[in-house]
Write a protein that holds these residues in place. Structure first.
Motif, PDB file in Angstrom:
ATOM      1  N   ARG A  18     -13.581  13.419  -3.088  1.00 53.34           N
ATOM      2  CA  ARG A  18     -12.295  13.854  -3.655  1.00 53.34           C
ATOM      3  C   ARG A  18     -11.157  13.611  -2.680  1.00 53.34           C
ATOM      4  O   ARG A  18     -10.068  13.163  -3.072  1.00 53.34           O
ATOM      5  N   ALA A  19     -11.390  13.905  -1.391  1.00 54.00           N
ATOM      6  CA  ALA A  19     -10.352  13.673  -0.376  1.00 54.00           C
ATOM      7  C   ALA A  19     -10.048  12.180  -0.267  1.00 54.00           C
ATOM      8  O   ALA A  19      -8.885  11.783  -0.124  1.00 54.00           O
ATOM      9  N   GLY A  20     -11.083  11.342  -0.356  1.00 55.29           N
ATOM     10  CA  GLY A  20     -10.874   9.892  -0.312  1.00 55.29           C
ATOM     11  C   GLY A  20     -10.056   9.404  -1.487  1.00 55.29           C
ATOM     12  O   GLY A  20      -9.203   8.528  -1.341  1.00 55.29           O
ATOM     13  N   ALA A  21     -10.304   9.955  -2.670  1.00 49.29           N
ATOM     14  CA  ALA A  21      -9.542   9.572  -3.859  1.00 49.29           C
ATOM     15  C   ALA A  21      -8.074   9.968  -3.697  1.00 49.29           C
ATOM     16  O   ALA A  21      -7.171   9.187  -4.024  1.00 49.29           O
ATOM     17  N   LYS A  22      -7.826  11.153  -3.169  1.00 48.03           N
ATOM     18  CA  LYS A  22      -6.438  11.601  -2.967  1.00 48.03           C
ATOM     19  C   LYS A  22      -5.758  10.760  -1.899  1.00 48.03           C
ATOM     20  O   LYS A  22      -4.597  10.362  -2.053  1.00 48.03           O
ATOM     21  N   LEU A  23      -6.465  10.461  -0.816  1.00 51.88           N
ATOM     22  CA  LEU A  23      -5.902   9.625   0.235  1.00 51.88           C
ATOM     23  C   LEU A  23      -5.580   8.232  -0.309  1.00 51.88           C
ATOM     24  O   LEU A  23      -4.549   7.648   0.027  1.00 51.88           O
ATOM     25  N   GLY A  24      -6.442   7.704  -1.171  1.00 50.90           N
ATOM     26  CA  GLY A  24      -6.187   6.410  -1.798  1.00 50.90           C
ATOM     27  C   GLY A  24      -4.918   6.422  -2.625  1.00 50.90           C
ATOM     28  O   GLY A  24      -4.136   5.461  -2.601  1.00 50.90           O
ATOM     29  N   TRP A  25      -4.667   7.527  -3.331  1.00 55.07           N
ATOM     30  CA  TRP A  25      -3.438   7.607  -4.117  1.00 55.07           C
ATOM     31  C   TRP A  25      -2.220   7.690  -3.202  1.00 55.07           C
ATOM     32  O   TRP A  25      -1.202   7.037  -3.457  1.00 55.07           O
ATOM     33  N   TYR A  26      -2.307   8.484  -2.128  1.00 60.45           N
ATOM     34  CA  TYR A  26      -1.170   8.594  -1.199  1.00 60.45           C
ATOM     35  C   TYR A  26      -0.848   7.229  -0.605  1.00 60.45           C
ATOM     36  O   TYR A  26       0.328   6.849  -0.492  1.00 60.45           O
ATOM     37  N   LEU A  27      -1.860   6.464  -0.232  1.00 59.57           N
ATOM     38  CA  LEU A  27      -1.647   5.132   0.319  1.00 59.57           C
ATOM     39  C   LEU A  27      -1.008   4.222  -0.737  1.00 59.57           C
ATOM     40  O   LEU A  27      -0.068   3.478  -0.436  1.00 59.57           O
ATOM     41  N   VAL A  65       1.476   6.046 -11.468  1.00 62.91           N
ATOM     42  CA  VAL A  65       1.400   7.266 -12.283  1.00 62.91           C
ATOM     43  C   VAL A  65       0.006   7.432 -12.890  1.00 62.91           C
ATOM     44  O   VAL A  65      -0.589   8.513 -12.829  1.00 62.91           O
ATOM     45  N   LEU A  66      -0.535   6.357 -13.451  1.00 66.56           N
ATOM     46  CA  LEU A  66      -1.874   6.437 -14.041  1.00 66.56           C
ATOM     47  C   LEU A  66      -2.930   6.727 -12.980  1.00 66.56           C
ATOM     48  O   LEU A  66      -3.863   7.500 -13.224  1.00 66.56           O
ATOM     49  N   HIS A  67      -2.778   6.137 -11.809  1.00 66.59           N
ATOM     50  CA  HIS A  67      -3.692   6.415 -10.700  1.00 66.59           C
ATOM     51  C   HIS A  67      -3.609   7.899 -10.326  1.00 66.59           C
ATOM     52  O   HIS A  67      -4.619   8.560 -10.116  1.00 66.59           O
ATOM     53  N   GLY A  68      -2.389   8.433 -10.262  1.00 63.67           N
ATOM     54  CA  GLY A  68      -2.202   9.845  -9.942  1.00 63.67           C
ATOM     55  C   GLY A  68      -2.817  10.765 -10.984  1.00 63.67           C
ATOM     56  O   GLY A  68      -3.430  11.780 -10.649  1.00 63.67           O
ATOM     57  N   ILE A  69      -2.661  10.414 -12.247  1.00 64.01           N
ATOM     58  CA  ILE A  69      -3.276  11.223 -13.309  1.00 64.01           C
ATOM     59  C   ILE A  69      -4.792  11.214 -13.163  1.00 64.01           C
ATOM     60  O   ILE A  69      -5.447  12.254 -13.275  1.00 64.01           O
ATOM     61  N   ALA A  70      -5.345  10.032 -12.893  1.00 62.52           N
ATOM     62  CA  ALA A  70      -6.799   9.930 -12.736  1.00 62.52           C
ATOM     63  C   ALA A  70      -7.295  10.757 -11.562  1.00 62.52           C
ATOM     64  O   ALA A  70      -8.362  11.381 -11.634  1.00 62.52           O
ATOM     65  N   VAL A  71      -6.527  10.809 -10.480  1.00 61.24           N
ATOM     66  CA  VAL A  71      -6.963  11.532  -9.281  1.00 61.24           C
ATOM     67  C   VAL A  71      -6.686  13.028  -9.388  1.00 61.24           C
ATOM     68  O   VAL A  71      -7.562  13.850  -9.122  1.00 61.24           O
ATOM     69  N   PHE A  72      -5.469  13.404  -9.768  1.00 61.52           N
ATOM     70  CA  PHE A  72      -5.071  14.806  -9.681  1.00 61.52           C
ATOM     71  C   PHE A  72      -5.266  15.598 -10.967  1.00 61.52           C
ATOM     72  O   PHE A  72      -5.499  16.797 -10.914  1.00 61.52           O
ATOM     73  N   VAL A  73      -5.131  14.961 -12.126  1.00 56.64           N
ATOM     74  CA  VAL A  73      -5.255  15.689 -13.388  1.00 56.64           C
ATOM     75  C   VAL A  73      -6.691  15.653 -13.885  1.00 56.64           C
ATOM     76  O   VAL A  73      -7.314  16.682 -14.117  1.00 56.64           O
ATOM     77  N   GLY A  77     -13.704  16.058 -12.150  1.00 53.32           N
ATOM     78  CA  GLY A  77     -14.288  16.900 -13.180  1.00 53.32           C
ATOM     79  C   GLY A  77     -14.744  16.095 -14.377  1.00 53.32           C
ATOM     80  O   GLY A  77     -15.843  16.300 -14.893  1.00 53.32           O
ATOM     81  N   LEU A  78     -13.927  15.139 -14.797  1.00 49.18           N
ATOM     82  CA  LEU A  78     -14.301  14.294 -15.924  1.00 49.18           C
ATOM     83  C   LEU A  78     -15.519  13.456 -15.573  1.00 49.18           C
ATOM     84  O   LEU A  78     -16.468  13.371 -16.337  1.00 49.18           O
ATOM     85  N   ARG A  79     -15.494  12.874 -14.389  1.00 49.65           N
ATOM     86  CA  ARG A  79     -16.621  12.057 -13.945  1.00 49.65           C
ATOM     87  C   ARG A  79     -17.898  12.885 -13.875  1.00 49.65           C
ATOM     88  O   ARG A  79     -18.961  12.457 -14.323  1.00 49.65           O
ATOM     89  N   GLU A  80     -17.779  14.075 -13.332  1.00 49.72           N
ATOM     90  CA  GLU A  80     -18.963  14.935 -13.195  1.00 49.72           C
ATOM     91  C   GLU A  80     -19.517  15.343 -14.563  1.00 49.72           C
ATOM     92  O   GLU A  80     -20.720  15.398 -14.754  1.00 49.72           O
ATOM     93  N   ARG A  81     -18.630  15.610 -15.526  1.00 49.49           N
ATOM     94  CA  ARG A  81     -19.092  15.943 -16.880  1.00 49.49           C
ATOM     95  C   ARG A  81     -19.808  14.770 -17.526  1.00 49.49           C
ATOM     96  O   ARG A  81     -20.844  14.937 -18.182  1.00 49.49           O
ATOM     97  N   LEU A  82     -19.261  13.557 -17.334  1.00 53.99           N
ATOM     98  CA  LEU A  82     -19.910  12.378 -17.889  1.00 53.99           C
ATOM     99  C   LEU A  82     -21.261  12.116 -17.234  1.00 53.99           C
ATOM    100  O   LEU A  82     -22.232  11.764 -17.912  1.00 53.99           O
TER     101      LEU A  82
END
Length: 95
Positions: A18-27, A65-73, A77-82
């Motif tokens: 999760r931290a890597g995904a957020k860091l990827g969005w910040y970059l 924006v779409l990347h941010g939605i995928a990471v933060f919104v 959780g969606l991935r884990e449910r799938l």
């Protein structure tokens, strides 16, 4: 159906992912701002057609924006449910 508690190793792995995904969005956002700042400056200096920098800013901005939605919104959780849904299907198929 409740899920079993996570082990410390699982918690660590999930937290790092999760931290890597957020860091990827910040970059992604920083690179977007830097490049579009340069594009805007070139546009103001009159390089090419006036206000051309708006087009890459809008297109790339939609991607950010779409990347941010995928990471933060949606988050993981969606991935884990799938993943859990697929895990259950595989368990049922083995029975």
């Amino acid at each position: 159906m409740s899920t079993p508690p996570l082990s410390p190793e699982q918690i660590e792995r999930i937290a790092r992912r999760r931290a890597g995904a957020k860091l990827g969005w910040y970059l992604h956002a920083v690179v977007y701002l830097l490049f579009n700042g340069v594009f805007l400056a070139l546009s103001w200096l009159g390089v090419g057609h006036r206000h051309w920098s708006l087009y890459p800013a809008l297109g790339w901005g939609l991607g950010v924006v779409l990347h941010g939605i995928a990471v933060f919104v949606l988050g993981s959780g969606l991935r884990e449910r799938l993943v859990e849904r697929e895990r259950e299907r595989l368990r049922r198929a083995q029975r």
